[in-house]
Design a protein around this motif. Structure first.
Motif, PDB file in Angstrom:
ATOM      1  N   THR A 102      -1.597   6.042  -9.803  1.00  0.00           N
ATOM      2  CA  THR A 102      -1.679   4.790 -10.564  1.00  0.00           C
ATOM      3  C   THR A 102      -0.400   4.556 -11.360  1.00  0.00           C
ATOM      4  O   THR A 102       0.104   5.456 -12.025  1.00  0.00           O
ATOM      5  CB  THR A 102      -2.874   4.817 -11.532  1.00  0.00           C
ATOM      6  OG1 THR A 102      -4.088   4.925 -10.787  1.00  0.00           O
ATOM      7  CG2 THR A 102      -2.924   3.546 -12.373  1.00  0.00           C
TER       8      THR A 102
ATOM      9  N   LEU B 185     -12.766   1.971 -13.078  1.00  0.00           N
ATOM     10  CA  LEU B 185     -12.293   1.059 -12.042  1.00  0.00           C
ATOM     11  C   LEU B 185     -11.195   1.683 -11.182  1.00  0.00           C
ATOM     12  O   LEU B 185     -10.969   1.242 -10.055  1.00  0.00           O
ATOM     13  CB  LEU B 185     -11.787  -0.241 -12.677  1.00  0.00           C
ATOM     14  CG  LEU B 185     -12.862  -1.104 -13.335  1.00  0.00           C
ATOM     15  CD1 LEU B 185     -12.223  -2.244 -14.114  1.00  0.00           C
ATOM     16  CD2 LEU B 185     -13.825  -1.656 -12.296  1.00  0.00           C
ATOM     17  N   ALA B 186     -10.506   2.698 -11.715  1.00  0.00           N
ATOM     18  CA  ALA B 186      -9.476   3.444 -10.976  1.00  0.00           C
ATOM     19  C   ALA B 186      -8.473   2.534 -10.273  1.00  0.00           C
ATOM     20  O   ALA B 186      -8.330   2.562  -9.045  1.00  0.00           O
ATOM     21  CB  ALA B 186     -10.133   4.392  -9.965  1.00  0.00           C
ATOM     22  N   PRO B 187      -7.752   1.698 -11.007  1.00  0.00           N
ATOM     23  CA  PRO B 187      -6.818   0.756 -10.384  1.00  0.00           C
ATOM     24  C   PRO B 187      -5.569   1.443  -9.836  1.00  0.00           C
ATOM     25  O   PRO B 187      -5.245   2.573 -10.198  1.00  0.00           O
ATOM     26  CB  PRO B 187      -6.446  -0.168 -11.543  1.00  0.00           C
ATOM     27  CG  PRO B 187      -6.552   0.713 -12.751  1.00  0.00           C
ATOM     28  CD  PRO B 187      -7.722   1.609 -12.478  1.00  0.00           C
ATOM     29  N   ARG B 188      -4.859   0.718  -8.988  1.00  0.00           N
ATOM     30  CA  ARG B 188      -3.570   1.190  -8.483  1.00  0.00           C
ATOM     31  C   ARG B 188      -2.446   0.847  -9.452  1.00  0.00           C
ATOM     32  O   ARG B 188      -1.439   1.533  -9.520  1.00  0.00           O
ATOM     33  CB  ARG B 188      -3.266   0.542  -7.122  1.00  0.00           C
ATOM     34  CG  ARG B 188      -4.227   0.916  -6.023  1.00  0.00           C
ATOM     35  CD  ARG B 188      -4.065   0.004  -4.817  1.00  0.00           C
ATOM     36  NE  ARG B 188      -2.709   0.007  -4.322  1.00  0.00           N
ATOM     37  CZ  ARG B 188      -2.214  -0.913  -3.496  1.00  0.00           C
ATOM     38  NH1 ARG B 188      -2.961  -1.930  -3.102  1.00  0.00           N
ATOM     39  NH2 ARG B 188      -0.969  -0.845  -3.084  1.00  0.00           N
TER      40      ARG B 188
ATOM     41  N   THR C  29     -19.898   0.543  -4.764  1.00  0.00           N
ATOM     42  CA  THR C  29     -19.271   1.853  -4.609  1.00  0.00           C
ATOM     43  C   THR C  29     -19.961   2.974  -5.377  1.00  0.00           C
ATOM     44  O   THR C  29     -19.809   4.142  -5.018  1.00  0.00           O
ATOM     45  CB  THR C  29     -17.796   1.794  -5.056  1.00  0.00           C
ATOM     46  OG1 THR C  29     -17.733   1.375  -6.430  1.00  0.00           O
ATOM     47  CG2 THR C  29     -17.006   0.821  -4.193  1.00  0.00           C
TER      48      THR C  29
ATOM     49  N   LYS D 121       0.823  -1.205   0.000  1.00  0.00           N
ATOM     50  CA  LYS D 121       0.000   0.000   0.000  1.00  0.00           C
ATOM     51  C   LYS D 121       0.857   1.254   0.000  1.00  0.00           C
ATOM     52  O   LYS D 121       0.486   2.280  -0.557  1.00  0.00           O
ATOM     53  CB  LYS D 121      -0.932  -0.007   1.206  1.00  0.00           C
ATOM     54  CG  LYS D 121      -2.010  -1.079   1.143  1.00  0.00           C
ATOM     55  CD  LYS D 121      -2.960  -0.970   2.319  1.00  0.00           C
ATOM     56  CE  LYS D 121      -4.072  -2.018   2.214  1.00  0.00           C
ATOM     57  NZ  LYS D 121      -5.021  -1.920   3.349  1.00  0.00           N
TER      58      LYS D 121
ATOM     59  N   PHE E  57      -5.206  -4.042 -12.750  1.00  0.00           N
ATOM     60  CA  PHE E  57      -6.046  -4.057 -13.946  1.00  0.00           C
ATOM     61  C   PHE E  57      -5.213  -4.477 -15.143  1.00  0.00           C
ATOM     62  O   PHE E  57      -4.079  -4.033 -15.307  1.00  0.00           O
ATOM     63  CB  PHE E  57      -6.633  -2.661 -14.195  1.00  0.00           C
ATOM     64  CG  PHE E  57      -7.368  -2.518 -15.500  1.00  0.00           C
ATOM     65  CD1 PHE E  57      -8.722  -2.796 -15.581  1.00  0.00           C
ATOM     66  CD2 PHE E  57      -6.705  -2.104 -16.650  1.00  0.00           C
ATOM     67  CE1 PHE E  57      -9.415  -2.666 -16.790  1.00  0.00           C
ATOM     68  CE2 PHE E  57      -7.380  -1.970 -17.869  1.00  0.00           C
ATOM     69  CZ  PHE E  57      -8.736  -2.249 -17.925  1.00  0.00           C
TER      70      PHE E  57
ATOM     71  N   GLY F  35      -6.562  -3.857  -6.756  1.00  0.00           N
ATOM     72  CA  GLY F  35      -6.285  -2.695  -7.594  1.00  0.00           C
ATOM     73  C   GLY F  35      -5.429  -2.955  -8.811  1.00  0.00           C
ATOM     74  O   GLY F  35      -4.848  -2.029  -9.369  1.00  0.00           O
TER      75      GLY F  35
ATOM     76  N   LYS G 125      -9.328  -6.950  -7.020  1.00  0.00           N
ATOM     77  CA  LYS G 125      -9.843  -6.228  -5.866  1.00  0.00           C
ATOM     78  C   LYS G 125      -8.739  -5.469  -5.128  1.00  0.00           C
ATOM     79  O   LYS G 125      -9.009  -4.495  -4.415  1.00  0.00           O
ATOM     80  CB  LYS G 125     -10.547  -7.188  -4.913  1.00  0.00           C
ATOM     81  CG  LYS G 125     -11.873  -7.703  -5.466  1.00  0.00           C
ATOM     82  CD  LYS G 125     -12.529  -8.701  -4.524  1.00  0.00           C
ATOM     83  CE  LYS G 125     -13.851  -9.198  -5.107  1.00  0.00           C
ATOM     84  NZ  LYS G 125     -14.501 -10.205  -4.240  1.00  0.00           N
TER      85      LYS G 125
END
Length: 244
Positions: free
Chosen positions: A195, A161-164, A113, A65, A88, A86, A84
Motif C-alpha cells: 500500500t 478496506l486494505a486499499p492499494r 468479501t 496494477k 482510499f 483501491g 473499488k
C-alpha cells in the motif's frame, strides 16, 4: 502504482493546482506538506474524484496494477469506482452518520468479501488495539466523538478496506501525541506492505511518527520540492520560507 500527469485543477473557475506531475511508488510512505491553502487537500480530492473539481484537458490520473505496466487513466471515473480500484481518502473533518454505526457501514462495504461474524470480530480486535471504547462502536458513526476518536475510526476503516493507495488528510488534527503514535503504528502494522501511504499535513509533528520515505512540498498550487529526511528537518527548523 499511481501517477499524476500535468494535473491542473480549478473550482468555481478559480485555479487551485497548476501542472503537477508525480509518480507514487507501491509500499512507500509520503508526507505531503505545505502552508495552509497551498492545495494539499485539493490534490487529494482530485485523486479521489471530487465532483466539484474541474480538471484540465491535459490532466491525467493513472493507476496500474504493476509498475511496469501502462496505467489506466481514471480521470473521468466516479469516486465509488475509484474506491473499488483501491483508492482510499480519509476525511480531514469526518462527518457524523446518524443511525449508522461503524460496523454497519463496513458490513455494507465488505459484504461481498467478509462475512458479518468475521467482520465483527475484526472490528472489535482493531478497536481494542486503537484504544477505542466499545460504547463508541455501538453509537452512530462520529456522532459526538472527539477529534482523536474520529481519526482512530478512520484508521480502523482504512485497515479493513486494505486499499492499494491511501491518502490521510491531516490525520494529526485534533489528536494528542500518544494517540498519533498509536494510529501511525497501527496503520504501518496492518495495512498491506504494497500500500502506498500519503499523509497530508502542514505540521512537522506527524513526521516523527510516520517517518516518511519521501517528503513533497506544495506551495501556491505547485509541487515545488521533493526530498527525504533532510528536507523534513529543514522544514521543522525553518518552516516553508525559502522553499521554492
Amino acid at each position: 502504482m499511481l501517477s499524476i500527469k500535468n494535473l491542473s485543477v480549478s473550482i468555481a473557475g478559480k485555479q487551485i493546482l497548476d501542472d503537477i506531475s508525480f509518480d507514487f511508488k507501491p509500499g512507500t510512505i509520503y508526507a505531503l506538506m505545505g502552508p495552509n491553502g497551498s492545495g494539499k487537500s485539493t490534490l487529494a480530492s482530485a485523486i479521489m474524484g471530487h465532483p466539484d473539481l474541474s480538471l484540465s484537458r491535459a490532466s491525467k490520473i493513472l493507476i496500474a496494477k504493476k509498475p511496469a505496466r501502462r496505467g489506466r487513466n481514471i480521470k473521468n471515473l466516479s469516486p465509488d469506482k475509484r474506491a473499488k480500484l483501491g483508492i482510499f481518502l480519509s476525511f480531514q473533518t469526518p462527518l457524523a452518520l446518524p443511525g449508522v454505526t461503524v460496523f454497519e457501514l463496513l458490513r455494507l462495504t465488505l459484504e461481498k468479501t467478509t462475512d458479518p461474524v468475521t467482520l465483527h470480530g475484526q472490528v472489535k480486535k482493531y478497536a481494542k488495539e486503537l484504544h477505542i471504547k466499545d460504547e463508541l462502536l455501538k453509537r452512530s458513526l462520529n456522532d459526538g466523538f472527539s477529534g482523536g476518536e474520529k481519526k482512530k475510526l478512520e484508521a480502523l476503516q482504512a485497515v479493513l478496506l486494505a486499499p492499494r493507495f491511501a491518502l490521510f488528510d491531516e490525520i494529526d488534527t485534533g489528536v494528542d501525541v500518544d494517540a498519533l503514535k498509536t494510529i501511525a503504528r497501527f496503520l504501518k502494522k496492518h495495512l498491506p506492505k504494497r500500500t502506498t501511504l500519503v499523509f497530508i499535513t502542514h505540521s512537522t509533528r506527524l513526521l516523527r511518527s510516520i517517518r516518511p520515505h519521501e517528503v513533497l512540498v506544495i506551495k501556491h498550487g505547485r509541487l515545488v520540492k521533493t526530498g527525504k529526511g533532510a528536507l523534513a528537518k529543514r522544514i521543522e527548523a525553518k518552516g516553508f520560507a525559502g522553499i521554492e
